[in-house]
Scaffold this motif. Structure first.
Motif, PDB file in Angstrom:
ATOM      1  N   VAL A  42       0.727  -1.562  -0.243  1.00 18.55           N
ATOM      2  CA  VAL A  42      -0.029   0.065  -0.027  1.00 18.55           C
ATOM      3  C   VAL A  42       1.416   1.601   0.109  1.00 18.55           C
ATOM      4  O   VAL A  42       1.637   1.080   1.372  1.00 18.55           O
ATOM      5  N   THR A  43       0.532   2.325  -0.938  1.00 16.05           N
ATOM      6  CA  THR A  43       1.409   3.463  -1.004  1.00 16.05           C
ATOM      7  C   THR A  43       0.697   4.341  -1.220  1.00 16.05           C
ATOM      8  O   THR A  43      -0.767   4.489  -1.608  1.00 16.05           O
ATOM      9  N   VAL A  44       1.011   6.056  -0.370  1.00 14.93           N
ATOM     10  CA  VAL A  44       0.119   6.692   0.308  1.00 14.93           C
ATOM     11  C   VAL A  44       0.736   8.042  -0.190  1.00 14.93           C
ATOM     12  O   VAL A  44       1.885   8.184  -0.320  1.00 14.93           O
ATOM     13  N   ASP A  64      -0.552  -2.119  -4.388  1.00 10.59           N
ATOM     14  CA  ASP A  64      -0.308  -4.125  -5.726  1.00 10.59           C
ATOM     15  C   ASP A  64       0.476  -4.755  -5.338  1.00 10.59           C
ATOM     16  O   ASP A  64       0.202  -5.274  -3.933  1.00 10.59           O
ATOM     17  N   GLY A  65      -0.165  -5.932  -6.160  1.00 11.58           N
ATOM     18  CA  GLY A  65      -0.746  -6.893  -5.187  1.00 11.58           C
ATOM     19  C   GLY A  65      -1.425  -8.015  -4.448  1.00 11.58           C
ATOM     20  O   GLY A  65      -1.472  -8.239  -3.751  1.00 11.58           O
ATOM     21  N   GLY A  66      -2.426  -6.950  -4.667  1.00  9.40           N
ATOM     22  CA  GLY A  66      -4.327  -6.624  -4.524  1.00  9.40           C
ATOM     23  C   GLY A  66      -4.399  -6.001  -4.036  1.00  9.40           C
ATOM     24  O   GLY A  66      -4.713  -5.088  -4.976  1.00  9.40           O
ATOM     25  N   LYS A  67      -5.869  -5.230  -3.223  1.00  7.84           N
ATOM     26  CA  LYS A  67      -6.430  -4.629  -3.446  1.00  7.84           C
ATOM     27  C   LYS A  67      -6.881  -3.677  -1.791  1.00  7.84           C
ATOM     28  O   LYS A  67      -6.968  -4.964  -1.214  1.00  7.84           O
ATOM     29  N   LEU A  68      -7.868  -2.565  -2.155  1.00 14.29           N
ATOM     30  CA  LEU A  68      -7.958  -2.296  -0.717  1.00 14.29           C
ATOM     31  C   LEU A  68      -9.387  -2.245  -0.344  1.00 14.29           C
ATOM     32  O   LEU A  68     -10.442  -2.383  -0.919  1.00 14.29           O
ATOM     33  N   VAL A 106      -3.854   8.046   7.379  1.00 16.51           N
ATOM     34  CA  VAL A 106      -4.737   7.609   6.303  1.00 16.51           C
ATOM     35  C   VAL A 106      -4.569   6.105   7.204  1.00 16.51           C
ATOM     36  O   VAL A 106      -3.313   5.826   6.819  1.00 16.51           O
ATOM     37  N   ARG A 107      -5.852   5.120   7.652  1.00 16.85           N
ATOM     38  CA  ARG A 107      -5.395   4.341   7.643  1.00 16.85           C
ATOM     39  C   ARG A 107      -6.074   3.304   5.880  1.00 16.85           C
ATOM     40  O   ARG A 107      -7.038   3.441   6.066  1.00 16.85           O
ATOM     41  N   THR A 108      -5.449   2.360   6.315  1.00 13.32           N
ATOM     42  CA  THR A 108      -5.981   1.429   5.128  1.00 13.32           C
ATOM     43  C   THR A 108      -5.771  -0.375   5.779  1.00 13.32           C
ATOM     44  O   THR A 108      -5.623  -0.475   6.484  1.00 13.32           O
ATOM     45  N   GLU A 109      -6.858  -0.551   5.090  1.00 12.62           N
ATOM     46  CA  GLU A 109      -6.769  -2.225   5.609  1.00 12.62           C
ATOM     47  C   GLU A 109      -6.918  -2.538   3.815  1.00 12.62           C
ATOM     48  O   GLU A 109      -7.227  -1.887   2.907  1.00 12.62           O
ATOM     49  N   ALA A 110      -6.480  -3.998   3.364  1.00 13.63           N
ATOM     50  CA  ALA A 110      -5.917  -4.463   2.291  1.00 13.63           C
ATOM     51  C   ALA A 110      -6.179  -5.784   2.224  1.00 13.63           C
ATOM     52  O   ALA A 110      -5.914  -6.601   2.861  1.00 13.63           O
ATOM     53  N   LYS A 111      -5.659  -6.538   1.562  1.00 12.28           N
ATOM     54  CA  LYS A 111      -5.872  -8.178   1.016  1.00 12.28           C
ATOM     55  C   LYS A 111      -5.069  -8.247  -0.321  1.00 12.28           C
ATOM     56  O   LYS A 111      -5.329  -7.921  -1.328  1.00 12.28           O
ATOM     57  N   SER A 112      -3.863  -9.513   0.412  1.00 13.72           N
ATOM     58  CA  SER A 112      -3.574  -9.403  -0.789  1.00 13.72           C
ATOM     59  C   SER A 112      -3.993 -10.266  -1.613  1.00 13.72           C
ATOM     60  O   SER A 112      -5.200 -10.923  -1.998  1.00 13.72           O
ATOM     61  N   THR A 113      -3.794 -10.925  -2.967  1.00 13.98           N
ATOM     62  CA  THR A 113      -3.558 -11.627  -4.326  1.00 13.98           C
ATOM     63  C   THR A 113      -4.632 -13.358  -3.768  1.00 13.98           C
ATOM     64  O   THR A 113      -5.465 -13.523  -4.157  1.00 13.98           O
ATOM     65  N   GLY A 114      -3.789 -12.947  -3.207  1.00 16.25           N
ATOM     66  CA  GLY A 114      -3.815 -14.245  -1.778  1.00 16.25           C
ATOM     67  C   GLY A 114      -4.348 -15.018  -1.353  1.00 16.25           C
ATOM     68  O   GLY A 114      -4.283 -15.597  -0.107  1.00 16.25           O
ATOM     69  N   GLY A 115      -4.896 -13.738  -0.263  1.00 15.23           N
ATOM     70  CA  GLY A 115      -5.969 -13.709   0.241  1.00 15.23           C
ATOM     71  C   GLY A 115      -5.170 -12.936   1.610  1.00 15.23           C
ATOM     72  O   GLY A 115      -6.395 -13.225   2.397  1.00 15.23           O
ATOM     73  N   LYS A 116      -4.420 -12.586   1.778  1.00 19.96           N
ATOM     74  CA  LYS A 116      -3.727 -11.922   3.055  1.00 19.96           C
ATOM     75  C   LYS A 116      -4.184 -11.029   3.319  1.00 19.96           C
ATOM     76  O   LYS A 116      -4.229  -9.992   2.640  1.00 19.96           O
TER      77      LYS A 116
END
Length: 391
Positions: A42-44, A64-68, A106-116
């Motif tokens: 995650v890049t801000v 990158d490598g997932g989604k927010l 800025v607070r973020t939550e993300a999930k990688s393409t593998g589900g992490k």
């Protein structure tokens, strides 16, 4: 026979244990793979650091490598910053630009393409520009005004020509009922930059108007920025207007398009004729001193007047003229429309700020500049639209 059976059972038990270890091994293997799966990056932007972040851009968050899966941005006063998450979840962008000298979290939550899943927090502080551009709005918030009232925004500092389109886009006018209108750039009588919004035709009585100025963080030019947004509301009151016919020395009052009274008075002399066209009442004073030096007549007079209704910034007024012995008979003023004190009070009470006064059949050939008061009705609709930076 019995011993043989016992040997057969002994062979089955290790086989069952072996099968159980294999499942456990498979489960452990899957868990190890998840642990090794990298989290989404995650890049801000703007980024935090030792130096203040530059102004002029929105806040951007990318994965990158997932989604927010969640983004929350707050300023140093705890106010949430609205923004939009892209349909694919790969990015989030604030609706407005960063504001001067403000710290954002800025607070973020993300999930990688593998589900992490992962969480992160970032902070940054923006720089302080050389100038903070503020504005003064007319009408004021909550005010009730006449049917000819424009929305007028006066800026503290000059607005660069190449910045006007973005500023104009950030200003939104809504009304109930809907009224067509347009913004136009004006040079105020004071010399400052101004932008006015006028309806194509006069406002309907009772209209509710809201103005939303999403200006926070916008560059106004010459090292200046707006530090915040501006919001205000106002209401259109009764439909009251006046028409002055210069040769007949009369002012006729109209309510809802119908004449409701006539006042006799004296307009400008042939040497100083009253300016023609449609003027807008810009302000009023219950008592005022008429100073000749303010309209280019040196120290010729200093007279006290009551019930003064201001039209132009340069000195076209409706007012009492107790010193005039020829009211309603001779046009002998220096451009104003003078009346008896009682009649001046009558028109003062009848015309709210924002109502219009049309001057007809004058010999004046001077065109009143739009910035000389709230003179937006001195131009027709086509002329007014040419003042927009978005034309």
């Amino acid at each position: 026979m019995h011993a043989g059976t016992r040997r057969h059972t002994t062979r089955l038990i290790p086989a069952a244990l072996a099968a159980g270890l294999l499942l456990t091994a498979c489960g452990t293997g899957a868990g190890s793979s998840t642990a090794a799966e990298p989290a989404a990056k995650v890049t801000v932007t703007p980024a935090g650091g030792n130096s203040a972040a530059k102004l002029g851009s929105p806040i951007s968050v990318k994965a990158d490598g997932g989604k927010l899966t969640a983004v929350e941005v707050k300023d140093d006063k705890g106010a949430k910053v609205p923004g939009r998450l892209a349909a694919d979840g790969a990015s989030w962008t604030s609706e407005s630009k960063v504001r001067p000298k403000t710290t954002y979290t800025v607070r973020t939550e993300a999930k990688s393409t593998g589900g992490k899943e992962s969480k992160a927090t970032a902070t940054f502080t923006t720089e302080q520009p050389e100038k903070i551009n503020k504005l003064t709005n007319t009408p004021g918030n909550g005010q009730t005004v006449g049917t000819g009232m424009p929305i007028s925004i006066l800026f503290d500092h000059p607005i660069a020509t190449d910045r006007r389109a973005e500023i104009e886009k950030a200003l939104k006018v809504t009304s109930q009922p809907h009224v067509e209108g347009a913004w136009g750039w004006v040079k105020d009588w004071s010399g400052k930059d101004r932008i006015d919004w006028r309806p194509k035709d006069y406002w309907p009585a009772g209209t509710k108007v809201s103005v939303r100025g999403g200006l926070g963080g916008i560059n106004s030019g010459d090292s200046g920025y707006f530090a915040r947004d501006y919001d205000f509301d106002f209401t259109i009151g009764a439909d009251h207007k006046a028409v002055i016919d210069v040769p007949s020395h009369t002012l006729t009052m109209y309510a809802d398009g119908k004449p409701v009274g006539t006042i006799r008075g004296s307009a400008g002399s042939p040497q100083d004729p009253t300016r023609g066209g449609v003027h807008t009442v810009r302000s009023k004073n219950a008592a005022e001193t008429m100073d000749s030096s303010t309209i280019g007549h040196g120290n010729e007079w200093m007279l006290d007047s009551k019930w003064v209704t201001h039209l132009t910034a340069s000195g076209t007024f409706l007012h009492s003229a107790p010193w005039n012995q020829s009211i309603g008979v001779v046009n002998n003023s220096h451009g104003c429309f003078g009346m008896t004190t009682s009649d001046a009070k009558r028109i003062y009470d009848f015309l709210p700020i924002g109502s219009t006064v049309e001057v007809k059949n004058t010999t004046s050939t001077k065109k009143t500049d739009v910035g000389n008061g709230l003179e937006v009705w001195q131009e027709n609709w086509q002329q007014w639209q040419q003042r927009s930076a978005l034309k």
